[in-house]
Motif scaffolding. Sequence first.
Motif, PDB file in Angstrom:
ATOM      1  N   PRO A  34       0.817  -1.222   0.000  1.00  0.00           N
ATOM      2  CA  PRO A  34       0.000   0.000   0.000  1.00  0.00           C
ATOM      3  C   PRO A  34       0.845   1.265   0.000  1.00  0.00           C
ATOM      4  N   GLY A  35       0.497   2.193  -0.881  1.00  0.00           N
ATOM      5  CA  GLY A  35       1.219   3.444  -1.004  1.00  0.00           C
ATOM      6  C   GLY A  35       2.283   3.452  -2.077  1.00  0.00           C
ATOM      7  N   LYS A  36       2.673   2.278  -2.570  1.00  0.00           N
ATOM      8  CA  LYS A  36       3.654   2.194  -3.653  1.00  0.00           C
ATOM      9  C   LYS A  36       2.947   2.271  -5.011  1.00  0.00           C
ATOM     10  N   LYS A  37       3.700   2.687  -6.023  1.00  0.00           N
ATOM     11  CA  LYS A  37       3.167   2.744  -7.379  1.00  0.00           C
ATOM     12  C   LYS A  37       2.677   1.362  -7.813  1.00  0.00           C
ATOM     13  N   ALA A  38       1.509   1.337  -8.434  1.00  0.00           N
ATOM     14  CA  ALA A  38       0.929   0.070  -8.887  1.00  0.00           C
ATOM     15  C   ALA A  38       1.572  -0.355 -10.197  1.00  0.00           C
ATOM     16  N   ASP A  39       2.822  -0.822 -10.084  1.00  0.00           N
ATOM     17  CA  ASP A  39       3.594  -1.341 -11.215  1.00  0.00           C
ATOM     18  C   ASP A  39       3.673  -2.851 -11.054  1.00  0.00           C
ATOM     19  N   LEU A  40       3.159  -3.581 -12.036  1.00  0.00           N
ATOM     20  CA  LEU A  40       3.048  -5.035 -11.926  1.00  0.00           C
ATOM     21  C   LEU A  40       3.393  -5.715 -13.233  1.00  0.00           C
ATOM     22  N   VAL A  41       3.918  -6.934 -13.103  1.00  0.00           N
ATOM     23  CA  VAL A  41       3.958  -7.869 -14.220  1.00  0.00           C
ATOM     24  C   VAL A  41       3.093  -9.050 -13.805  1.00  0.00           C
ATOM     25  N   VAL A  42       2.095  -9.352 -14.608  1.00  0.00           N
ATOM     26  CA  VAL A  42       1.216 -10.485 -14.331  1.00  0.00           C
ATOM     27  C   VAL A  42       1.478 -11.557 -15.382  1.00  0.00           C
ATOM     28  N   MET A  43       1.798 -12.773 -14.901  1.00  0.00           N
ATOM     29  CA  MET A  43       2.177 -13.876 -15.776  1.00  0.00           C
ATOM     30  C   MET A  43       1.285 -15.085 -15.517  1.00  0.00           C
ATOM     31  N   ASP A  44       1.245 -15.978 -16.500  1.00  0.00           N
ATOM     32  CA  ASP A  44       0.538 -17.232 -16.281  1.00  0.00           C
ATOM     33  C   ASP A  44       1.482 -18.216 -15.578  1.00  0.00           C
ATOM     34  N   LYS A  45       1.012 -19.424 -15.353  1.00  0.00           N
ATOM     35  CA  LYS A  45       1.807 -20.391 -14.602  1.00  0.00           C
ATOM     36  C   LYS A  45       3.060 -20.839 -15.346  1.00  0.00           C
ATOM     37  N   ASN A  46       3.086 -20.588 -16.657  1.00  0.00           N
ATOM     38  CA  ASN A  46       4.282 -20.887 -17.452  1.00  0.00           C
ATOM     39  C   ASN A  46       5.210 -19.676 -17.570  1.00  0.00           C
ATOM     40  N   LEU A  47       4.907 -18.629 -16.794  1.00  0.00           N
ATOM     41  CA  LEU A  47       5.691 -17.395 -16.729  1.00  0.00           C
ATOM     42  C   LEU A  47       5.669 -16.605 -18.040  1.00  0.00           C
ATOM     43  N   ARG A  48       4.622 -16.788 -18.803  1.00  0.00           N
ATOM     44  CA  ARG A  48       4.404 -15.937 -19.975  1.00  0.00           C
ATOM     45  C   ARG A  48       3.653 -14.691 -19.526  1.00  0.00           C
ATOM     46  N   ILE A  49       4.071 -13.529 -20.025  1.00  0.00           N
ATOM     47  CA  ILE A  49       3.449 -12.288 -19.583  1.00  0.00           C
ATOM     48  C   ILE A  49       2.001 -12.206 -20.076  1.00  0.00           C
ATOM     49  N   LYS A  50       1.112 -11.992 -19.134  1.00  0.00           N
ATOM     50  CA  LYS A  50      -0.302 -11.761 -19.429  1.00  0.00           C
ATOM     51  C   LYS A  50      -0.546 -10.274 -19.664  1.00  0.00           C
ATOM     52  N   PHE A  51      -0.045  -9.445 -18.739  1.00  0.00           N
ATOM     53  CA  PHE A  51      -0.092  -7.996 -18.952  1.00  0.00           C
ATOM     54  C   PHE A  51       0.919  -7.288 -18.058  1.00  0.00           C
ATOM     55  N   THR A  52       1.302  -6.089 -18.490  1.00  0.00           N
ATOM     56  CA  THR A  52       2.162  -5.199 -17.714  1.00  0.00           C
ATOM     57  C   THR A  52       1.333  -4.001 -17.285  1.00  0.00           C
ATOM     58  N   MET A  53       1.383  -3.689 -16.006  1.00  0.00           N
ATOM     59  CA  MET A  53       0.639  -2.550 -15.458  1.00  0.00           C
ATOM     60  C   MET A  53       1.621  -1.515 -14.936  1.00  0.00           C
ATOM     61  N   ILE A  54       1.418  -0.270 -15.327  1.00  0.00           N
ATOM     62  CA  ILE A  54       2.254   0.837 -14.867  1.00  0.00           C
ATOM     63  C   ILE A  54       1.342   1.931 -14.322  1.00  0.00           C
ATOM     64  N   ASN A  55       1.602   2.318 -13.092  1.00  0.00           N
ATOM     65  CA  ASN A  55       0.756   3.316 -12.420  1.00  0.00           C
ATOM     66  C   ASN A  55      -0.721   2.936 -12.469  1.00  0.00           C
ATOM     67  N   GLY A  56      -0.992   1.651 -12.321  1.00  0.00           N
ATOM     68  CA  GLY A  56      -2.366   1.189 -12.270  1.00  0.00           C
ATOM     69  C   GLY A  56      -3.055   1.029 -13.608  1.00  0.00           C
ATOM     70  N   GLU A  57      -2.325   1.284 -14.705  1.00  0.00           N
ATOM     71  CA  GLU A  57      -2.905   1.142 -16.044  1.00  0.00           C
ATOM     72  C   GLU A  57      -2.252  -0.019 -16.771  1.00  0.00           C
ATOM     73  N   ILE A  58      -3.079  -0.844 -17.424  1.00  0.00           N
ATOM     74  CA  ILE A  58      -2.544  -1.939 -18.220  1.00  0.00           C
ATOM     75  C   ILE A  58      -1.991  -1.363 -19.514  1.00  0.00           C
ATOM     76  N   ILE A  59      -0.683  -1.455 -19.676  1.00  0.00           N
ATOM     77  CA  ILE A  59       0.012  -0.849 -20.818  1.00  0.00           C
ATOM     78  C   ILE A  59       0.136  -1.848 -21.963  1.00  0.00           C
ATOM     79  N   CYS A  60       0.454  -3.087 -21.641  1.00  0.00           N
ATOM     80  CA  CYS A  60       0.627  -4.123 -22.647  1.00  0.00           C
ATOM     81  C   CYS A  60      -0.130  -5.360 -22.200  1.00  0.00           C
ATOM     82  N   GLY A  61      -0.696  -6.093 -23.162  1.00  0.00           N
ATOM     83  CA  GLY A  61      -1.416  -7.303 -22.840  1.00  0.00           C
ATOM     84  C   GLY A  61      -2.849  -7.019 -22.462  1.00  0.00           C
ATOM     85  N   THR A  62      -3.489  -7.991 -21.876  1.00  0.00           N
ATOM     86  CA  THR A  62      -4.903  -7.864 -21.530  1.00  0.00           C
ATOM     87  C   THR A  62      -5.204  -8.617 -20.250  1.00  0.00           C
TER      88      THR A  62
END
Length: 379
Positions: A349-377
Amino acid sequence: MKQAIRNIDAVISGRLIRTDIAIEDGFFSYSASKDAKDIDGTDLIAVPGFIDTHIHGIGGYGTEDGTPDAILHMSSYLAKAGVTSFFPTIYTDTMERITMDERAIVEAHGKEEGAEIAGIHIEGPFISPNRIGAQNPAGRLDPSEEAFSKMLEAGGGMIKAMTAAPELEGIEKIVTLSKQNGIVVLMGHTDATYDQAVHGMEIGIRHTTHLFNAMSGLAHRKPGVVGCCLLNSAMNAEIIADGKHVHPEIVKFVLKSKGEDKVVVITDSLRPTMQEGGKLTANGVEVEMGDGLWVTKGKPDLIQGSALTMHKAFVNLVKWGVPITSASAVTSTTPARIYSLSDRGEIMPGKKADLVVMDKNLRIKFTMINGEIICGTAN
């Protein structure tokens, strides 16, 4: 905007736990409100967005292009590889070229549509003439307050890292000036003896540029810079996790001996990485792929640099047996701490909402920067 990623496995406080991640106005929050937009995280893994603190180029664009447009294209390509923050890294070159590249980065800052420019890393120019590597020898300088001042001015307060050789006469003043300006100095492109490296550590150089590469190595009678880094708890280690620059077992050894809070994984990626077509060049040299590295075209033994992405580095670490939590630390949390990027690098809490979300095979599902999905879905 209020969002909640439900039922996801996330790396939080050094543990991989099943949880909901609440996001509000671009930051992680304590709990999701009832009116939050739900994203189904079932069978997915979330880690803090990757932070690449040493990268020269990607997608056919590089810092050597000297234009804001090139830096902004780097930003967009990096988001595809899960990078949410990066330091465009400038080669040793003439002072005119270095300052031109700095100004291009400063001008691009704030206009990114992908990964955020979190600082500038200047790889030199105060480096050893014996460890130039793929840099321009014409740009190498002995420590100079005048040159430092020119770089500082052109950097507009954005210089976060500078590679230097601790054995050079006059380096003490550069380290002092760097501290005063919030710049982390790294030992790199150096031929220092162990004693010279220890002196560098004692005056405040506590980080290393791509450990093992372009520096004096470890031998039983001559510990060198590598020995200084491995033997002293005050030292941090930057390392390229492509399995080519450093053997995977050595990468794992460094992690085990130093600890995940002392290791920063970087790509040192060059301009043609992820390039989709056209002539392949890096720092003005035509290159081709050779055994997973960029090499001078027609000269496979002349290595120019890395073709790594941060996502690939993360996957490599896990494949080599490094726990996901540790892989996340060295690709995000630790660089954020070392470079005082206190607003990012953790799902907290309080940190920038920067995330990489991957599936179980570690393939990128989406990249989120400042709470917005920039790439993927998220669908």
